[in-house]
Enzyme design. Structure first.
Site, mmCIF file in Angstrom:
data_model
loop_
_atom_site.group_PDB
_atom_site.id
_atom_site.type_symbol
_atom_site.label_atom_id
_atom_site.label_comp_id
_atom_site.label_asym_id
_atom_site.label_seq_id
_atom_site.Cartn_x
_atom_site.Cartn_y
_atom_site.Cartn_z
ATOM 1 N N LYS A 27 0.816 -1.225 0.000
ATOM 2 C CA LYS A 27 0.000 0.000 0.000
ATOM 3 C C LYS A 27 0.844 1.267 0.000
ATOM 4 O O LYS A 27 0.371 2.314 -0.434
ATOM 5 C CB LYS A 27 -0.948 -0.016 1.186
ATOM 6 C CG LYS A 27 -2.004 -1.100 1.045
ATOM 7 C CD LYS A 27 -2.989 -1.030 2.173
ATOM 8 C CE LYS A 27 -4.083 -2.040 1.949
ATOM 9 N NZ LYS A 27 -5.086 -1.983 3.008
ATOM 10 N N GLY A 46 -9.520 -5.853 5.181
ATOM 11 C CA GLY A 46 -9.990 -5.080 6.328
ATOM 12 C C GLY A 46 -9.157 -5.312 7.587
ATOM 13 O O GLY A 46 -9.484 -4.815 8.658
ATOM 14 N N LYS A 68 -4.396 10.268 7.597
ATOM 15 C CA LYS A 68 -5.526 10.910 8.281
ATOM 16 C C LYS A 68 -6.674 9.908 8.359
ATOM 17 O O LYS A 68 -6.960 9.212 7.375
ATOM 18 C CB LYS A 68 -5.951 12.137 7.466
ATOM 19 C CG LYS A 68 -7.127 12.882 8.029
ATOM 20 C CD LYS A 68 -6.692 13.801 9.151
ATOM 21 C CE LYS A 68 -7.884 14.449 9.838
ATOM 22 N NZ LYS A 68 -7.499 14.940 11.174
ATOM 23 N N LEU A 84 -10.414 9.485 8.179
ATOM 24 C CA LEU A 84 -11.592 10.256 7.754
ATOM 25 C C LEU A 84 -12.793 9.718 8.520
ATOM 26 O O LEU A 84 -13.008 8.505 8.567
ATOM 27 C CB LEU A 84 -11.787 10.118 6.244
ATOM 28 C CG LEU A 84 -10.577 10.525 5.384
ATOM 29 C CD1 LEU A 84 -10.809 10.207 3.922
ATOM 30 C CD2 LEU A 84 -10.295 12.020 5.546
ATOM 31 N N HIS A 87 -15.840 -3.882 7.423
ATOM 32 C CA HIS A 87 -15.053 -3.555 6.229
ATOM 33 C C HIS A 87 -15.332 -4.484 5.058
ATOM 34 O O HIS A 87 -14.602 -4.484 4.074
ATOM 35 C CB HIS A 87 -13.543 -3.548 6.525
ATOM 36 C CG HIS A 87 -13.136 -2.541 7.569
ATOM 37 N ND1 HIS A 87 -13.472 -1.215 7.477
ATOM 38 C CD2 HIS A 87 -12.445 -2.683 8.708
ATOM 39 C CE1 HIS A 87 -12.989 -0.591 8.532
ATOM 40 N NE2 HIS A 87 -12.365 -1.461 9.294
ATOM 41 N N LYS A 92 -17.915 -5.533 1.998
ATOM 42 C CA LYS A 92 -19.041 -4.969 1.249
ATOM 43 C C LYS A 92 -20.240 -5.913 1.264
ATOM 44 O O LYS A 92 -20.059 -7.130 1.154
ATOM 45 C CB LYS A 92 -18.603 -4.707 -0.193
ATOM 46 C CG LYS A 92 -17.469 -3.697 -0.279
ATOM 47 C CD LYS A 92 -16.759 -3.758 -1.612
ATOM 48 C CE LYS A 92 -15.521 -2.877 -1.569
ATOM 49 N NZ LYS A 92 -14.647 -3.091 -2.729
ATOM 50 N N GLU A 106 -9.824 2.296 -5.475
ATOM 51 C CA GLU A 106 -10.755 2.524 -4.369
ATOM 52 C C GLU A 106 -10.443 3.865 -3.705
ATOM 53 O O GLU A 106 -9.285 4.165 -3.416
ATOM 54 C CB GLU A 106 -10.642 1.397 -3.337
ATOM 55 C CG GLU A 106 -11.039 0.047 -3.926
ATOM 56 C CD GLU A 106 -11.266 -1.032 -2.875
ATOM 57 O OE1 GLU A 106 -12.067 -1.933 -3.135
ATOM 58 O OE2 GLU A 106 -10.657 -0.974 -1.782
ATOM 59 N N GLU A 143 -6.619 2.325 -2.126
ATOM 60 C CA GLU A 143 -5.865 1.197 -2.672
ATOM 61 C C GLU A 143 -6.377 0.844 -4.053
ATOM 62 O O GLU A 143 -7.453 1.267 -4.464
ATOM 63 C CB GLU A 143 -5.942 -0.028 -1.751
ATOM 64 C CG GLU A 143 -7.297 -0.678 -1.688
ATOM 65 C CD GLU A 143 -7.240 -2.092 -1.083
ATOM 66 O OE1 GLU A 143 -6.160 -2.699 -1.035
ATOM 67 O OE2 GLU A 143 -8.303 -2.580 -0.675
ATOM 68 N N ARG A 157 -7.434 -6.860 -9.928
ATOM 69 C CA ARG A 157 -8.156 -8.081 -10.328
ATOM 70 C C ARG A 157 -9.609 -7.732 -10.624
ATOM 71 O O ARG A 157 -10.043 -6.598 -10.395
ATOM 72 C CB ARG A 157 -8.110 -9.090 -9.176
ATOM 73 C CG ARG A 157 -8.645 -8.447 -7.899
ATOM 74 C CD ARG A 157 -8.901 -9.414 -6.794
ATOM 75 N NE ARG A 157 -9.117 -8.751 -5.519
ATOM 76 C CZ ARG A 157 -10.259 -8.233 -5.101
ATOM 77 N NH1 ARG A 157 -11.341 -8.295 -5.862
ATOM 78 N NH2 ARG A 157 -10.360 -7.629 -3.929
HETATM 79 P P1 ADP Z 1 -8.222 -3.506 2.821
HETATM 80 O O1 ADP Z 1 -7.149 -3.701 1.792
HETATM 81 O O2 ADP Z 1 -7.967 -4.261 4.063
HETATM 82 O O3 ADP Z 1 -9.599 -3.663 2.274
HETATM 83 P P2 ADP Z 1 -8.456 -0.580 2.631
HETATM 84 O O4 ADP Z 1 -7.273 0.316 2.639
HETATM 85 O O5 ADP Z 1 -9.134 -0.805 1.313
HETATM 86 O O6 ADP Z 1 -8.050 -1.985 3.299
HETATM 87 O O7 ADP Z 1 -9.528 -0.060 3.663
HETATM 88 C C1 ADP Z 1 -10.666 -0.824 3.995
HETATM 89 C C2 ADP Z 1 -11.691 0.032 4.697
HETATM 90 O O8 ADP Z 1 -11.112 0.630 5.880
HETATM 91 C C3 ADP Z 1 -12.185 1.210 3.879
HETATM 92 O O9 ADP Z 1 -13.250 0.862 3.008
HETATM 93 C C4 ADP Z 1 -12.647 2.130 5.007
HETATM 94 O O10 ADP Z 1 -13.880 1.637 5.514
HETATM 95 C C5 ADP Z 1 -11.599 1.945 6.085
HETATM 96 N N1 ADP Z 1 -10.472 2.911 5.946
HETATM 97 C C6 ADP Z 1 -9.281 2.712 5.328
HETATM 98 N N2 ADP Z 1 -8.507 3.826 5.369
HETATM 99 C C7 ADP Z 1 -9.219 4.773 6.030
HETATM 100 C C8 ADP Z 1 -8.990 6.152 6.397
HETATM 101 N N3 ADP Z 1 -7.853 6.788 6.077
HETATM 102 N N4 ADP Z 1 -9.977 6.809 7.065
HETATM 103 C C9 ADP Z 1 -11.123 6.178 7.386
HETATM 104 N N5 ADP Z 1 -11.407 4.895 7.091
HETATM 105 C C10 ADP Z 1 -10.479 4.181 6.420
#
Ligand code: ADP
Length: 460
Positions: A126, A176, A212, A214, A246, A248, A286, A298, A302
């Site tokens: 990442k 997640g 940060k 969010l 986390h 969907k 995403e 990220e 795929r």
């Molecule tokens: P993974 O690869 O484990 O799916 P992600 O980076 O895609 O991890 O993040 C998964 C979920 O975590 C996001 O959809 C969101 O709900 C939460 N998340 C990730 N980064 C942040 C952030 N900077 N602020 C708030 N929520 C976050």
């Protein structure tokens, strides 16, 4: 003389599908429509899989445990050789984002239907993904594009610069896991230590980064398709904010309430990023979206579970486009041709208890599936099918398309009413209730909405 890309187009006629369940069915259909032969594989638990009967070859590659079958790279490569496959489609999950596997497939003289191993490796970390995206002008979550050092004072300074709350994430994280929110300074070091240890154990790397946190974002993603000839397009956007832990649960396209002039530059930046890293095939960027701004989190290198909602709105068969790109064909779409129409929802039907969400295995004794205009069901199950406890609980995807969001919601209510699965528990009752919810019907709910809704329901 080395062959040109055009000469190598169509360089395989048999595809081994290294996956199971609904996505094995979906990929097999796409292959057949393209005139390709298919090889299905299975573990011992999946010997009765219906897609085994419709494939040109069907091979059992190992025991029920995924580690010994669907994740067994040598067994899959051997099956491909035995069945005469020229390409391997990894689907999603399992080996789909494994750079070493993509490399081994190509080294074995086969085509990996996906990006190159190096693209997978860049996006799989990442931190390097964030660096590549920043370089390409894709908006990212505030925070450095480098790994956190060990020095406590520097870590404190980075957190202060970003501003609390921050989130600590494992560079190799996924699904997640490997994330921790830090609301204020006094718990920072403890959070770092815990996440480092978790990351080392789960992902084999202690590398972490900080950004940060969010607080009320939506999850919005952009689908791209690229060929090997320097062409790339984006196919509009999806909203996947309805998440539990986390994961969907419901997805829709387009994301409601996003003005075209806000999303347009983001889509173009994604295309630009693909061209810069030499990306091939399908992929998803995403983003978190908060207060009118997009922040990259990220890239999935795929095919995704939720690709059908984009197929319904864009009219593009994403799986066929992915296979054609792997064959070396020039993308037969330019950005100006892409028009997204109407609204689509997808519900993930899982074999799980609708209240506790615990997986439910067993035999499906009765199955009724909905039909009618704008209704699509992607599934591998049938009456008499035995849902195995070994794998993901997804048993079907219910997808609808209608001219407007409100009409698509009504169509999904109707489709859910017409879906009957007996013999095992499913989340259908929960999905039916969700599609009656007023705030969801209004649209634009954030990533925390579903968990809050579930809490309220439990308390009631
Ligand atoms: P993974 O690869 O484990 O799916 P992600 O980076 O895609 O991890 O993040 C998964 C979920 O975590 C996001 O959809 C969101 O709900 C939460 N998340 C990730 N980064 C942040 C952030 N900077 N602020 C708030 N929520 C976050």
């Amino acid at each position: 003389m080395p062959e040109t890309l055009e000469q190598s187009a169509g360089r395989f006629d048999t595809v081994l599908i290294a996956n199971r369940g609904e996505i094995a069915v979906r990929i097999q259909r796409a292959c057949r429509e393209l005139g390709l032969k298919t090889v299905a594989i299975c573990s011992e638990a999946d010997r009765q899989a219906p897609y085994g009967k419709t494939a040109d070859s069907f091979l059992c590659i190992g025991p029920s445990t995924a580690a010994k079958s669907y994740l067994n790279q040598d067994a899959i490569l051997l099956a491909a050789r035995l069945a005469g496959a020229g390409a391997i489609h990894p689907g999603y999950g399992f080996l789909s984002e494994n750079a070493a596997f993509a490399d081994a497939v190509e080294k074995a003289g086969l085509v990996f239907i996906g990006p190159t191993a190096s693209s997978i490796a860049i996006m799989g970390d990442k931190i390097s993904a964030k660096r590549a995206m920043m370089a390409a002008g894709v908006p990212c979550v505030p925070g450095p594009d480098t790994a956190l050092p060990d020095d406590p004072a520097t870590i404190e300074r980075i957190a202060l610069e970003i501003g609390y709350p921050v989130i600590i994430k494992a560079a190799g994280g996924g699904g997640g896991r490997g994330m921790r929110v830090v609301p204020k300074a006094d718990v920072l070091h403890e959070a770092i230590a815990l996440t480092r240890e978790e990351a080392r154990k789960a992902f084999g790397s202690r590398s972490l980064y900080m950004e940060k946190f969010l607080e009320h974002p939506r999850h919005i993603e952009i689908q791209v398709i690229c060929d090997d000839h320097g062409n790339a397009v984006w196919l509009g956007h999806r909203d996947c904010s309805m998440q539990r832990r986390h994961q969907k649960v419901v997805e829709e396209a387009p994301a409601p309430g996003i003005a075209p002039d806000i999303i347009q530059p983001v889509g173009l930046a994604c295309v630009q990023a693909c061209l810069q890293i030499g990306y091939r095939g399908v992929g998803t960027f995403e983003f978190l979206y908060e207060d009118g701004a997009f922040y990259f989190i990220e890239m999935n290198t795929r095919l995704q579970v939720e690709h059908p909602v984009t197929e319904m709105t864009s009219g593009v068969d994403i799986v066929q486009a992915q296979i054609r790109a792997a064959q070396g064909h020039v993308l037969d779409l330019i950005q100006g041709d892409v028009t997204c129409e109407g609204h689509s929802f997808e519900c993930r039907i899982n074999a799980e208890d609708p209240e506790t969400f615990l997986p439910s295995a067993g035999v499906v004794t009765h199955l009724a599936l909905p039909a009618g205009p704008g209704i699509r069901v992607d599934t591998h199950i049938h009456a008499g099918y035995k849902v195995s406890p070994y794998y993901d609980s997804l048993i079907a995807k219910l997808i609808v398309h209608a001219p407007t969001r409100a009409e698509a919601m009504a169509r999904m209510r109707e489709a859910l009413a017409g879906t009957e699965v007996e013999g095992i528990s499913t989340n259908i009752p929960f999905l039916r209730a969700l599609f009656e919810d007023g705030a969801f019907a209004q649209g634009e709910t954030d990533i925390h909405y579903l968990e809050q809704w579930l809490k309220l329901r439990r308390a009631a």
